[in-house]
Write a protein that holds these residues in place. Structure first.
Motif, PDB file in Angstrom:
ATOM      1  N   VAL A 254       0.832  -1.200   0.000  1.00 28.15           N
ATOM      2  CA  VAL A 254       0.000   0.000   0.000  1.00 28.15           C
ATOM      3  C   VAL A 254       0.872   1.259   0.000  1.00 28.15           C
ATOM      4  O   VAL A 254       1.812   1.358   0.785  1.00 28.15           O
ATOM      5  CB  VAL A 254      -0.928   0.021   1.241  1.00 28.15           C
ATOM      6  CG1 VAL A 254      -1.821   1.254   1.225  1.00 28.15           C
ATOM      7  CG2 VAL A 254      -1.784  -1.233   1.283  1.00 28.15           C
ATOM      8  N   VAL A 255       0.566   2.189  -0.890  1.00 26.45           N
ATOM      9  CA  VAL A 255       1.305   3.445  -0.950  1.00 26.45           C
ATOM     10  C   VAL A 255       0.439   4.560  -0.366  1.00 26.45           C
ATOM     11  O   VAL A 255      -0.695   4.764  -0.808  1.00 26.45           O
ATOM     12  CB  VAL A 255       1.676   3.801  -2.408  1.00 26.45           C
ATOM     13  CG1 VAL A 255       2.626   4.998  -2.436  1.00 26.45           C
ATOM     14  CG2 VAL A 255       2.302   2.608  -3.118  1.00 26.45           C
TER      15      VAL A 255
ATOM     16  N   SER B 129      -7.549   1.258   4.048  1.00 29.85           N
ATOM     17  CA  SER B 129      -6.490   1.031   3.058  1.00 29.85           C
ATOM     18  C   SER B 129      -5.371   0.187   3.655  1.00 29.85           C
ATOM     19  O   SER B 129      -4.802  -0.673   3.002  1.00 29.85           O
ATOM     20  CB  SER B 129      -5.847   2.353   2.597  1.00 29.85           C
ATOM     21  OG  SER B 129      -6.782   3.212   2.022  1.00 29.85           O
ATOM     22  N   LEU B 130      -5.045   0.457   4.907  1.00 31.38           N
ATOM     23  CA  LEU B 130      -3.909  -0.203   5.539  1.00 31.38           C
ATOM     24  C   LEU B 130      -4.233  -1.607   6.021  1.00 31.38           C
ATOM     25  O   LEU B 130      -3.353  -2.465   6.083  1.00 31.38           O
ATOM     26  CB  LEU B 130      -3.426   0.633   6.732  1.00 31.38           C
ATOM     27  CG  LEU B 130      -2.742   1.955   6.388  1.00 31.38           C
ATOM     28  CD1 LEU B 130      -2.488   2.756   7.657  1.00 31.38           C
ATOM     29  CD2 LEU B 130      -1.421   1.708   5.670  1.00 31.38           C
ATOM     30  N   SER B 131      -5.516  -1.830   6.364  1.00 31.83           N
ATOM     31  CA  SER B 131      -5.844  -3.114   6.960  1.00 31.83           C
ATOM     32  C   SER B 131      -5.546  -4.230   5.969  1.00 31.83           C
ATOM     33  O   SER B 131      -5.954  -4.179   4.823  1.00 31.83           O
ATOM     34  CB  SER B 131      -7.306  -3.122   7.423  1.00 31.83           C
ATOM     35  OG  SER B 131      -8.113  -3.778   6.497  1.00 31.83           O
ATOM     36  N   GLY B 132      -4.772  -5.186   6.394  1.00 29.43           N
ATOM     37  CA  GLY B 132      -4.427  -6.298   5.512  1.00 29.43           C
ATOM     38  C   GLY B 132      -3.134  -6.099   4.747  1.00 29.43           C
ATOM     39  O   GLY B 132      -2.701  -6.978   4.016  1.00 29.43           O
TER      40      GLY B 132
ATOM     41  N   ASP C 207       2.234   2.405  12.351  1.00 29.19           N
ATOM     42  CA  ASP C 207       2.930   1.798  13.468  1.00 29.19           C
ATOM     43  C   ASP C 207       1.952   1.022  14.353  1.00 29.19           C
ATOM     44  O   ASP C 207       2.243  -0.078  14.813  1.00 29.19           O
ATOM     45  CB  ASP C 207       3.625   2.912  14.262  1.00 29.19           C
ATOM     46  CG  ASP C 207       4.588   2.352  15.284  1.00 29.19           C
ATOM     47  OD1 ASP C 207       5.243   1.335  14.971  1.00 29.19           O
ATOM     48  OD2 ASP C 207       4.673   2.909  16.392  1.00 29.19           O
ATOM     49  N   LYS C 208       0.791   1.591  14.559  1.00 26.16           N
ATOM     50  CA  LYS C 208      -0.221   0.952  15.392  1.00 26.16           C
ATOM     51  C   LYS C 208      -0.641  -0.398  14.808  1.00 26.16           C
ATOM     52  O   LYS C 208      -0.914  -1.341  15.531  1.00 26.16           O
ATOM     53  CB  LYS C 208      -1.433   1.881  15.511  1.00 26.16           C
ATOM     54  CG  LYS C 208      -2.235   1.645  16.758  1.00 26.16           C
ATOM     55  CD  LYS C 208      -3.149   2.793  17.068  1.00 26.16           C
ATOM     56  CE  LYS C 208      -4.446   2.680  16.303  1.00 26.16           C
ATOM     57  NZ  LYS C 208      -5.321   3.837  16.504  1.00 26.16           N
ATOM     58  N   PHE C 209      -0.691  -0.453  13.477  1.00 22.58           N
ATOM     59  CA  PHE C 209      -1.071  -1.698  12.816  1.00 22.58           C
ATOM     60  C   PHE C 209       0.106  -2.653  12.673  1.00 22.58           C
ATOM     61  O   PHE C 209      -0.024  -3.732  12.108  1.00 22.58           O
ATOM     62  CB  PHE C 209      -1.677  -1.425  11.443  1.00 22.58           C
ATOM     63  CG  PHE C 209      -3.093  -0.978  11.511  1.00 22.58           C
ATOM     64  CD1 PHE C 209      -4.074  -1.837  11.974  1.00 22.58           C
ATOM     65  CD2 PHE C 209      -3.453   0.295  11.126  1.00 22.58           C
ATOM     66  CE1 PHE C 209      -5.388  -1.431  12.048  1.00 22.58           C
ATOM     67  CE2 PHE C 209      -4.770   0.710  11.198  1.00 22.58           C
ATOM     68  CZ  PHE C 209      -5.737  -0.150  11.651  1.00 22.58           C
ATOM     69  N   ASN C 210       1.287  -2.176  13.108  1.00 16.71           N
ATOM     70  CA  ASN C 210       2.424  -3.080  13.131  1.00 16.71           C
ATOM     71  C   ASN C 210       2.828  -3.545  11.720  1.00 16.71           C
ATOM     72  O   ASN C 210       3.181  -4.697  11.524  1.00 16.71           O
ATOM     73  CB  ASN C 210       2.039  -4.281  13.999  1.00 16.71           C
ATOM     74  CG  ASN C 210       3.226  -4.859  14.690  1.00 16.71           C
ATOM     75  OD1 ASN C 210       4.181  -4.138  14.978  1.00 16.71           O
ATOM     76  ND2 ASN C 210       3.194  -6.159  14.923  1.00 16.71           N
ATOM     77  N   ILE C 211       2.722  -2.654  10.735  1.00 12.59           N
ATOM     78  CA  ILE C 211       3.056  -3.010   9.366  1.00 12.59           C
ATOM     79  C   ILE C 211       4.440  -2.441   9.039  1.00 12.59           C
ATOM     80  O   ILE C 211       4.694  -1.274   9.301  1.00 12.59           O
ATOM     81  CB  ILE C 211       2.029  -2.421   8.364  1.00 12.59           C
ATOM     82  CG1 ILE C 211       0.602  -2.744   8.821  1.00 12.59           C
ATOM     83  CG2 ILE C 211       2.266  -2.967   6.954  1.00 12.59           C
ATOM     84  CD1 ILE C 211      -0.459  -1.998   8.051  1.00 12.59           C
TER      85      ILE C 211
ATOM     86  N   LYS D 158       9.981  -4.987  -3.633  1.00 15.64           N
ATOM     87  CA  LYS D 158       9.608  -6.396  -3.835  1.00 15.64           C
ATOM     88  C   LYS D 158      10.421  -7.309  -2.929  1.00 15.64           C
ATOM     89  O   LYS D 158       9.939  -8.314  -2.437  1.00 15.64           O
ATOM     90  CB  LYS D 158       9.837  -6.791  -5.303  1.00 15.64           C
ATOM     91  CG  LYS D 158       8.688  -6.370  -6.200  1.00 15.64           C
ATOM     92  CD  LYS D 158       8.578  -7.247  -7.420  1.00 15.64           C
ATOM     93  CE  LYS D 158       9.778  -7.057  -8.335  1.00 15.64           C
ATOM     94  NZ  LYS D 158       9.596  -7.742  -9.626  1.00 15.64           N
ATOM     95  N   GLN D 159      11.665  -6.900  -2.728  1.00 18.64           N
ATOM     96  CA  GLN D 159      12.545  -7.710  -1.904  1.00 18.64           C
ATOM     97  C   GLN D 159      12.149  -7.666  -0.429  1.00 18.64           C
ATOM     98  O   GLN D 159      12.094  -8.692   0.239  1.00 18.64           O
ATOM     99  CB  GLN D 159      13.971  -7.172  -2.064  1.00 18.64           C
ATOM    100  CG  GLN D 159      15.033  -8.161  -1.681  1.00 18.64           C
ATOM    101  CD  GLN D 159      16.393  -7.472  -1.665  1.00 18.64           C
ATOM    102  OE1 GLN D 159      16.534  -6.305  -2.063  1.00 18.64           O
ATOM    103  NE2 GLN D 159      17.390  -8.179  -1.217  1.00 18.64           N
ATOM    104  N   ILE D 160      11.869  -6.463   0.072  1.00 20.33           N
ATOM    105  CA  ILE D 160      11.545  -6.339   1.501  1.00 20.33           C
ATOM    106  C   ILE D 160      10.150  -6.885   1.801  1.00 20.33           C
ATOM    107  O   ILE D 160       9.941  -7.527   2.816  1.00 20.33           O
ATOM    108  CB  ILE D 160      11.573  -4.863   1.991  1.00 20.33           C
ATOM    109  CG1 ILE D 160      12.710  -4.086   1.345  1.00 20.33           C
ATOM    110  CG2 ILE D 160      11.686  -4.813   3.506  1.00 20.33           C
ATOM    111  CD1 ILE D 160      12.644  -2.583   1.646  1.00 20.33           C
ATOM    112  N   ALA D 161       9.181  -6.584   0.937  1.00 19.57           N
ATOM    113  CA  ALA D 161       7.784  -6.909   1.249  1.00 19.57           C
ATOM    114  C   ALA D 161       7.538  -8.418   1.248  1.00 19.57           C
ATOM    115  O   ALA D 161       8.177  -9.153   0.542  1.00 19.57           O
ATOM    116  CB  ALA D 161       6.858  -6.213   0.265  1.00 19.57           C
TER     117      ALA D 161
END
Lengths: 288, 290, 112
Positions: free
Chosen positions: B5-6, B184-187, B213-217, B287-290
């Protein structure tokens, strides 16, 4: 005279125009600039003035009284916004989901959900000579901008006489907060960029203004980049093109530091003069 | 399948231009979801065919059946939004003011008020110029983006990605810090934060990161127009370090951004030099990190 | 002990749903009786705002001891869940329900 400065999307230079126009107008007359982009008010970063007054702004939300509640669950059922939930033996209220419609409170058979004020944001009133600046800021977590915009408008109405020229920096987009911020304005300046994104978002903003039956004109920001499609659109649609703020890297740099432009860049001043000329024309037409 | 997500918090940072470039680089490996529904501009760069269009309903709106109305005025009395004015002796709901709270039908003695589903816009499943699928939406005037619409666009994109065995769903996220951006961020598996070195850019970056940060993503950041204000750029970089956010890349202030857009192209199609290289490396990194 | 999962299907081998508020299913496993219950949560799709607290309310009524999910609940939902007094574990978004349960048993999941 109330003038709203709006744009179809964020980042087109709405705040830049509002702050420069306000400061420039204030060299000759009394002006009040009102930042209604209450979710992200940024005008204040460009205006240096002294804080005169600070007010907390409230919205009304229901507050549960467990002593009289009979746990019938009617409140949960009537709330279309899922802001009131019955959890076992208790009732929970989610203030940021509440639209203050009063249904749960007034339809409660035992009056166990009286409406009480809850802080939703802060209004600040600044002054520097002939320039007054009003800024409202929504508390983090509060989602509804409309009630705060409404109260800010009311404050401005009560504080300043009809003669004072009022500029309203509106939130971006075409949704409810924009409509609330522009619906009482005498004239609306739509700020856009001469790019495909700018044109697309401008057409949406124009549709909205026509729906509201508003008198409006367009200012092109970063004139010189992109193409001339916005100009063609405006002339085909008979929309007055009020000014063209030039594209200039120096402008972007001044903006990034929170500085006003017109004092340093003559081209900006010229364009503001054009814009002011148009506004004065509206004013004298209004008096006639 | 991974969801990337951007988001940017603030408008005008170049988020959509950058996302479109990443989508172009992703080619057929991705499904694209445009959840920036308030300013849905992605289609201008990706040439969607608007293949399938469907109406989208969200929220309710009151309507008074004039035949059954006895003009008692109870509805107007209880309405806190002044949405029921009297026009030519009739009580009529002003659709722009009605919030759909549903209070008025509950007090109407003759049951003359219906709550109707509100058509707030359309959503589309399109094939775009890279040959892959994009899910996007267009809202009507005065309609608010909502968690529901964002969830809907994303779900559709994910369903298609699973069906067609695509690696990545790339989401252009909603602005702000409210319900649509939460949705947008959920998931999300990874978040790309796009920012610019302006006083407001940094301010909004911090606000939106609180949510991430709260969603720990896990998140990475692209600083656009980085050379515009080296001092604020440095502040952003130290914020990234402090919060342990990866610094994916810094892009220079470059008018090719606009030049590409003017031709309806993504930056990587238009620019063959510096910007192209940085964005290509950024996509590989993401792509590498995600 | 009763354990709740946010899932995409009603089976033990279903994928977990990373989302909390808009999760498709809630699966309830009671390890004392080795029994399963599944609750279809897909109606929440029609909720424009406030999906989180709605789902949390369902959990409140189910009274599990533990919730295992993906990214974790948002602020409002977390408030409800705190009232329900259950323990929340996150980071199981990529797993199947079975894997998530095993990971929880091994203490590999992060507490919210």
């Amino acid at each position: 005279m109330k003038i709203a400065i709006a744009s179809g999307k964020g980042g087109t230079g709405k705040t830049t125009l509002s702050t420069n126009l306000a400061a420039y107008l204030a060299e000759k007359q009394e002006v009040v600039l009102v930042d209604l982009d209450v979710e992200e008010p940024n005008s204040g970063l460009f205006i240096k003035a002294e804080l005169l007054r600070e007010e907390e702004k409230y919205k009304m939300i229901p507050q549960w009284n467990p002593d009289t509640c009979i746990l019938c669950g009617n409140c949960q059922e009537v709330c279309n916004f899922h802001a009131v939930l019955k959890l076992g033996e208790q009732i929970m209220v989610f203030p940021e989901l509440c639209h203050s419609c009063y249904a749960c409170s007034e339809l409660c058979p035992t009056n166990s959900l009286p409406m009480v004020p809850q802080k939703m944001g802060e209004l600040k009133h600044f002054n520097s000579g002939t320039l007054s600046f009003i800024e409202s800021r929504l508390e983090i977590g509060q989602e509804q901008a409309v009630p705060l915009i409404r109260q800010t408008n009311k404050y401005v109405e009560e504080c300043f006489s009809e003669q004072v020229i009022k500029l309203f920096d509106s939130p971006p987009g075409t949704s409810c907060p924009v409509i609330e911020a522009t619906k009482d304005a005498d004239f609306i300046i739509l700020v856009t960029e001469p790019t495909p994104f700018g044109l697309h978002d401008l057409t949406l903003a124009v549709e909205t203004m026509r729906e509201l039956k508003k008198n409006f004109g367009v200012v092109i920001n970063r004139h010189g980049i992109g193409n001339d499609e916005v100009e063609k659109y405006c002339s085909a649609e008979n929309i007055p093109l009020l000014a063209r703020i030039p594209n200039d890297r120096q402008i972007a740099e001044l903006y990034s530091r929170g500085e006003l432009l017109y004092k340093k860049i003559p081209g900006v001043k010229e364009q503001l003069d054009l814009l002011i000329h148009h506004i004065e024309g509206l004013e004298s037409a209004g008096e006639r | 399948m991974k969801e990337i997500v951007v988001i940017s918090g603030k408008g005008g940072t170049g988020k959509t231009s950058i996302t479109a470039s990443l989508a172009y680089l992703g080619g057929k490996d991705i499904v694209l979801a445009d959840c920036d529904v308030d300013a849905a501009d992605m289609h201008l760069l990706m040439q969607p065919d608007f293949g399938q269009a469907k109406d989208f309903y969200s929220g309710l709106i009151a309507e008074i059946r004039q035949d059954d109305c006895i003009q008692c005025g109870k509805c107007a009395d209880i309405c806190r939004f002044d949405a029921i004015p009297v026009i030519d002796g009739k009580y009529i709901v002003d659709p722009l003011s009605c919030e759909g709270c549903g209070y008025c039908p509950r007090v109407c003695p003759t049951d003359a008020i219906d709550m109707l589903d509100m058509n707030v816009g359309k959503w589309y499943v399109s094939t775009i110029k890279t040959g892959t699928t994009m899910v996007h939406a267009k809202l009507g005037i005065g309609a608010d983006n909502s968690g529901k619409l964002v969830a809907h666009v994303k779900n559709e994109a994910k369903r298609i990605a699973e069906e067609e065995d695509k690696e990545i769903v790339l989401v252009d996220g909603s602005p702000g810090v409210g319900c649509p951006v939460v949705s947008s961020l959920s998931g999300a598996k990874f978040v790309v934060l796009v920012t610019e070195p302006t006083v407001s850019g940094l301010h909004d970056l911090k606000r939106v990161y609180e949510l991430v940060d709260k969603f720990n993503i896990p998140a990475g950041c692209i600083i656009n127009k980085a050379d515009l204000n080296p001092q604020v750029s440095a502040e952003i970089e130290s914020f990234l370090k402090q919060e342990n956010i990866g610094h994916i890349a810094s892009l220079p202030y470059d008018e090719n951004f606009t030049a590409a857009m003017t031709q309806g192209k993504t930056i990587v199609e238009y620019d063959e030099n510096n910007l192209n290289e940085i964005l290509t490396q950024s996509w590989a990194k993401i792509k590498q990190i995600a | 002990m009763k354990i709740a999962f946010t899932t995409k299907g009603a089976k033990w081998d279903a994928q977990m749903d990373t989302r909390f508020g808009r999760a498709q299913f809630i699966l309830l496993y009671d390890d004392s009786t080795d029994s399963f219950t599944s609750i279809d949560n897909s109606a929440v799709e029609n909720v424009a705002h406030g999906a989180g607290p709605q789902t949390a309310q369902k959990l409140f009524d189910l009274k599990p001891n533990v919730l295992i999910t993906g990214n974790g609940p948002g602020g409002n939902a977390a408030t409800v869940l705190t009232k329900a007094g259950l323990k929340i574990y996150i980071g199981a978004g990529d797993m199947t329900v079975r894997q998530a349960y095993e990971a929880y048993k091994q203490g590999e999941l992060k507490a919210f």
